[in-house]
Scaffold this motif. Structure first.
Motif, PDB file in Angstrom:
ATOM      1  N   TYR A 243       0.868  -1.178   0.000  1.00 46.82           N
ATOM      2  CA  TYR A 243       0.000   0.000   0.000  1.00 46.82           C
ATOM      3  C   TYR A 243       0.906   1.229   0.000  1.00 46.82           C
ATOM      4  CZ  TYR A 243      -3.751  -3.210   1.323  1.00 46.82           C
ATOM      5  OH  TYR A 243      -4.657  -4.251   1.339  1.00 46.82           O
ATOM      6  N   TYR A 245       1.509   5.287   0.107  1.00 45.72           N
ATOM      7  CA  TYR A 245       0.926   6.579   0.477  1.00 45.72           C
ATOM      8  C   TYR A 245       1.752   7.701  -0.144  1.00 45.72           C
ATOM      9  CZ  TYR A 245       4.604   6.658   4.081  1.00 45.72           C
ATOM     10  OH  TYR A 245       5.798   6.629   4.744  1.00 45.72           O
ATOM     11  N   ARG A 255      -4.380   7.387   6.854  1.00 46.48           N
ATOM     12  CA  ARG A 255      -5.603   6.924   6.195  1.00 46.48           C
ATOM     13  C   ARG A 255      -5.438   5.499   5.677  1.00 46.48           C
ATOM     14  NH1 ARG A 255      -6.964   6.307   1.138  1.00 46.48           N
ATOM     15  NH2 ARG A 255      -5.004   7.263   0.415  1.00 46.48           N
ATOM     16  N   ILE A 256      -4.288   5.228   5.054  1.00 50.15           N
ATOM     17  CA  ILE A 256      -4.055   3.894   4.503  1.00 50.15           C
ATOM     18  C   ILE A 256      -3.909   2.869   5.616  1.00 50.15           C
ATOM     19  CG2 ILE A 256      -2.353   2.493   3.260  1.00 50.15           C
ATOM     20  CD1 ILE A 256      -1.978   4.775   1.355  1.00 50.15           C
ATOM     21  N   LYS A 258      -5.384   2.945   8.513  1.00 48.02           N
ATOM     22  CA  LYS A 258      -6.724   2.670   9.015  1.00 48.02           C
ATOM     23  C   LYS A 258      -7.478   1.745   8.073  1.00 48.02           C
ATOM     24  CE  LYS A 258      -7.332   6.947  11.673  1.00 48.02           C
ATOM     25  NZ  LYS A 258      -8.090   8.216  11.811  1.00 48.02           N
ATOM     26  N   ASP A 259      -7.330   1.968   6.753  1.00 49.47           N
ATOM     27  CA  ASP A 259      -8.008   1.104   5.786  1.00 49.47           C
ATOM     28  C   ASP A 259      -7.496  -0.332   5.863  1.00 49.47           C
ATOM     29  OD1 ASP A 259      -9.443   3.276   4.942  1.00 49.47           O
ATOM     30  OD2 ASP A 259      -8.168   3.703   3.194  1.00 49.47           O
ATOM     31  N   LYS A 262      -8.851  -2.020   8.962  1.00 53.87           N
ATOM     32  CA  LYS A 262     -10.240  -2.438   8.815  1.00 53.87           C
ATOM     33  C   LYS A 262     -10.344  -3.743   8.039  1.00 53.87           C
ATOM     34  CE  LYS A 262     -12.268   2.201   8.952  1.00 53.87           C
ATOM     35  NZ  LYS A 262     -12.993   3.236   8.149  1.00 53.87           N
ATOM     36  N   GLN A 263      -9.491  -3.897   7.027  1.00 53.49           N
ATOM     37  CA  GLN A 263      -9.529  -5.117   6.226  1.00 53.49           C
ATOM     38  C   GLN A 263      -9.088  -6.341   7.021  1.00 53.49           C
ATOM     39  OE1 GLN A 263      -7.305  -4.587   2.592  1.00 53.49           O
ATOM     40  NE2 GLN A 263      -8.239  -2.592   2.173  1.00 53.49           N
TER      41      GLN A 263
END
Length: 275
Positions: A243, A245, A255-256, A258-259, A262-263
């Protein structure tokens, strides 16, 4: 009677040769006929349900026959003999191209604007194009600590060259490890307080080795999209899920993260990523 008998005796070897010739031809015809029948029977039994195979092998046989019988290329047939006069004319007409092509206008302007160093390269240098002769800091050099300017280090470098040569000429895992490398690894490990250390010949090889070693296909990497070429290649070699950024953007990195968290919540529990 005696003359007739002698004539028959003298003629019998030729007759025997003729008979043996005919018998041999008969045997050859019979063998050829048997071979042809067997080949025909084999073709009928083998290819009756596979016409494509028959077509392919016929084409292959035709290609082999064509390749064997075609006219071979001979270099000697294309030779052109020149007279001395023609050779002299060609030599006079020949104009060699310059080893270095002429500079374009853009390249000339860039060269004129380049900063030239007056004297040896080091941490502090004097500029040939400068208005004053004061030394300036050199940020375009890997000689950060000024080792190249040390006479003591130069003396040890000469001694090492005389003892070991200009290099090991091989990777460390093959035959590129010398006693001085192992001694330096021991000293580095003792200095940083660890049991051992590993030396790499280049910075790019260090990155390409360490990151894929610790990060595998099932791992996750969150990285700055502005990392250098070596780090990018090392991340790709690890085959991890990456990922990216935005460069130096902490908000985008958060933000990444946190994403990604969540996954992974459903797989690893409440807090998937370490705090």
């Amino acid at each position: 009677m005696e003359s007739a008998a002698s004539f028959a005796a003298s003629a019998s070897p030729a007759a025997a040769i003729v008979v043996d010739d005919e018998a041999g031809r008969g045997l050859l015809r019979k063998a050829w006929d048997i071979s042809f029948r067997m080949a025909l029977r084999y073709i009928k039994s083998s290819y009756k349900d596979d016409p494509f195979r028959t077509f392919l092998e016929v084409c292959l046989i035709g290609f082999i026959v064509w390749y064997i019988t075609k006219q071979k290329y001979n270099i000697g047939t294309n030779e052109i003999e020149l007279s001395e006069r023609e050779i002299d004319e060609l030599v006079e007409e020949w104009k060699p191209e310059p080893l270095v092509p002429p500079l374009t206008e853009f390249e000339r302007e860039a060269l004129d604007k380049s900063v030239m160093i007056d004297g040896p390269n080091g941490t502090k240098v004097r500029l040939a194009s400068g208005t004053n002769n004061k030394p300036v800091l050199n940020f375009a050099s890997y000689n950060f600590l000024g080792f190249l300017d040390s006479p003591e280090l130069g003396k040890h470098a000469v001694e090492s060259l005389r003892k070991y040569g200009v290099g090991s000429c091989g990777p460390p895992g093959f035959y590129g490890t010398l006693d001085v490398h192992m001694e330096l690894e021991k000293q580095l490990a003792a200095f940083i307080g660890h049991s051992s250390a590993i030396l790499y010949s280049q910075a790019i090889t260090t990155t390409l080795s360490v990151i894929p070693c610790f990060s595998k296909r099932s791992d996750i990497i969150v990285a700055d999209e502005g990392v250098n070429f070596a780090v990018q290649k090392a991340i790709y070699l690890s085959r991890s899920k990456v990922y990216w950024y935005k460069h130096n953007d902490v908000a985008d990195m958060e933000r990444i993260l946190k994403d990604v968290n969540k996954q992974l919540v459903g797989r690893r529990g409440k807090n998937a990523l370490p705090r």
